[in-house]
Design an enzyme around this catalytic site. Sequence first.
Site, PDB file in Angstrom:
ATOM      1  N   CYS A   9     -18.107  34.279  84.719  1.00 40.50           N
ATOM      2  CA  CYS A   9     -18.981  33.342  84.031  1.00 40.50           C
ATOM      3  C   CYS A   9     -18.189  32.327  83.216  1.00 40.50           C
ATOM      4  O   CYS A   9     -17.071  32.598  82.775  1.00 40.50           O
ATOM      5  CB  CYS A   9     -19.940  34.112  83.114  1.00 40.50           C
ATOM      6  SG  CYS A   9     -21.344  33.119  82.566  1.00 40.50           S
ATOM      7  N   ASP A 132     -25.338  43.741  78.094  1.00 35.56           N
ATOM      8  CA  ASP A 132     -24.234  43.108  77.376  1.00 35.56           C
ATOM      9  C   ASP A 132     -24.078  43.747  75.997  1.00 35.56           C
ATOM     10  O   ASP A 132     -24.961  44.453  75.515  1.00 35.56           O
ATOM     11  CB  ASP A 132     -24.546  41.610  77.207  1.00 35.56           C
ATOM     12  CG  ASP A 132     -23.322  40.767  76.911  1.00 35.56           C
ATOM     13  OD1 ASP A 132     -22.210  41.319  76.829  1.00 35.56           O
ATOM     14  OD2 ASP A 132     -23.493  39.538  76.761  1.00 35.56           O
TER      15      ASP A 132
END
Length: 223
Positions: A9, A132
């Site tokens: 990412c 996360d």
Amino acid sequence: MDDIRVKICGLTRPEDMDAVARAGARYAGLVFFARSPRCVSVAEARALALAAPVGLAKVGLVVDPEDALLDEILEAVPLDMVQLHGRESVARVAEIRARYGLPVMKAVGVASEADLPALLEYGKVADQLLVDAKAPKGAALPGGNGLAFDWRLIAGRRWPCPWMLAGGLTPETVGRAVAMTGARQVDVSSGVESAPGVKDPDRIAAFVEAALAAGGEGAVPRL
């Protein structure tokens, strides 16, 4: 057993997309969040997405987006998935998924067992979950902070949709994270950088290699 799927990412340069593709990652993440050092403009994201090879999924990360922003992004950038990384409600996740007809990944921050029920609720409406590390109170960024959480909290757990592990992963730790959690998908951003927002192609290759090795499939040969 299926191999591990890797998402890199926060790509900002054409060479980043090339490095991700060469390493054998499955997802490339583009960040549309102004406070992030990895933020790209719509024009920059379009150029990056058009440079991605067939088979590499382009994921657009947004934080509590209004429809106007999503309209602007999705009219210009050929994304394959939207990643919601803010405080979007379950209803808002379902609304965005229905409005745009694209798969939606919802990020959920985890710091303690009290955060786990949210994964079940979001898992009922999202196509994927991003598990996360919860951002610290007062943090400028909702993710990409290089922080891990206690992986034992999610070891052996399952949710209604596929999920991806994120939060402080590096080439050195991803193997242990996969072994401890059973994750079949992993996400990294700061863990493969030489400086905030600057991706390191060698670390990208090392991360993908380590993740695939942890999955028992071996590394993808480099081109």
